[in-house]
Design a protein around this motif. Sequence first.
Motif, PDB file in Angstrom:
ATOM      1  N   ALA A   1      81.631  81.364  67.576  1.00 38.40           N
ATOM      2  CA  ALA A   1      82.683  81.130  68.981  1.00 38.40           C
ATOM      3  C   ALA A   1      82.212  80.229  69.862  1.00 38.40           C
ATOM      4  O   ALA A   1      83.003  79.635  70.428  1.00 38.40           O
ATOM      5  CB  ALA A   1      82.778  82.731  69.524  1.00 38.40           C
ATOM      6  N   GLY A   2      80.841  79.865  69.604  1.00 35.30           N
ATOM      7  CA  GLY A   2      80.484  78.841  70.910  1.00 35.30           C
ATOM      8  C   GLY A   2      80.557  77.508  70.321  1.00 35.30           C
ATOM      9  O   GLY A   2      80.350  76.405  71.108  1.00 35.30           O
ATOM     10  N   LEU A   3      80.989  77.122  69.031  1.00 35.28           N
ATOM     11  CA  LEU A   3      81.185  75.903  68.606  1.00 35.28           C
ATOM     12  C   LEU A   3      82.560  75.311  68.813  1.00 35.28           C
ATOM     13  O   LEU A   3      83.531  76.046  68.843  1.00 35.28           O
ATOM     14  CB  LEU A   3      80.830  75.907  66.965  1.00 35.28           C
ATOM     15  N   ASP A   4      82.686  73.958  69.327  1.00 33.54           N
ATOM     16  CA  ASP A   4      83.914  73.426  69.262  1.00 33.54           C
ATOM     17  C   ASP A   4      84.176  72.939  68.043  1.00 33.54           C
ATOM     18  O   ASP A   4      83.384  72.815  67.133  1.00 33.54           O
ATOM     19  CB  ASP A   4      83.895  72.575  70.343  1.00 33.54           C
ATOM     20  N   ILE A   5      85.526  72.422  68.050  1.00 35.17           N
ATOM     21  CA  ILE A   5      85.787  72.095  66.627  1.00 35.17           C
ATOM     22  C   ILE A   5      85.250  70.700  66.207  1.00 35.17           C
ATOM     23  O   ILE A   5      84.912  70.430  64.577  1.00 35.17           O
ATOM     24  CB  ILE A   5      87.591  71.616  66.523  1.00 35.17           C
ATOM     25  N   ARG A   6      84.483  69.921  66.935  1.00 31.11           N
ATOM     26  CA  ARG A   6      83.832  68.681  66.535  1.00 31.11           C
ATOM     27  C   ARG A   6      82.255  69.047  65.942  1.00 31.11           C
ATOM     28  O   ARG A   6      81.851  68.581  65.060  1.00 31.11           O
ATOM     29  CB  ARG A   6      83.520  67.802  67.845  1.00 31.11           C
ATOM     30  N   SER A   7      81.893  70.388  66.538  1.00 30.14           N
ATOM     31  CA  SER A   7      80.663  70.886  65.779  1.00 30.14           C
ATOM     32  C   SER A   7      80.652  71.415  64.385  1.00 30.14           C
ATOM     33  O   SER A   7      79.626  71.512  64.046  1.00 30.14           O
ATOM     34  CB  SER A   7      79.987  71.914  66.917  1.00 30.14           C
ATOM     35  N   PHE A   8      81.717  71.868  63.980  1.00 31.76           N
ATOM     36  CA  PHE A   8      81.911  72.311  62.753  1.00 31.76           C
ATOM     37  C   PHE A   8      81.283  71.597  61.726  1.00 31.76           C
ATOM     38  O   PHE A   8      80.554  71.951  60.915  1.00 31.76           O
ATOM     39  CB  PHE A   8      83.302  73.025  62.441  1.00 31.76           C
TER      40      PHE A   8
END
Length: 112
Positions: free
Chosen positions: A87-94
């Motif tokens: 939940a703490g990741l933004d889409i760029r971090s995946f």
Amino acid sequence: MQQNLPASMPCPPWCKAEHTDADPDRTHAAVLGPFGGPGQVVIRYVQADTDGTRYPALGRLSYYVGEQRRVRDLEPTDAYDWGQVIAGLDIRSFTEFAEALGTAARVLDGGL
């Protein structure tokens, strides 16, 4: 003669099972997914009410690696922790997260 049977406990809020009878012994269940992507992740929950006792919920995570289906039991603490991490990741971090996990797997397996 009237019997005093225990009243059924209400279903947990996540239960999606169709309980068709008034039997107090029930199985609660829910399926979440499949979630898209190559892994086709599915989470299943099950919980039993037997003899007036509600047992702890069990979780199971299933996913595919290539054509092989894998299944893992979900421990509540692990599920909560991973939920918080993801939940703490933004889409760029995946993508970076996936690459880091792949690197960790190779390192832990003895190679790089």
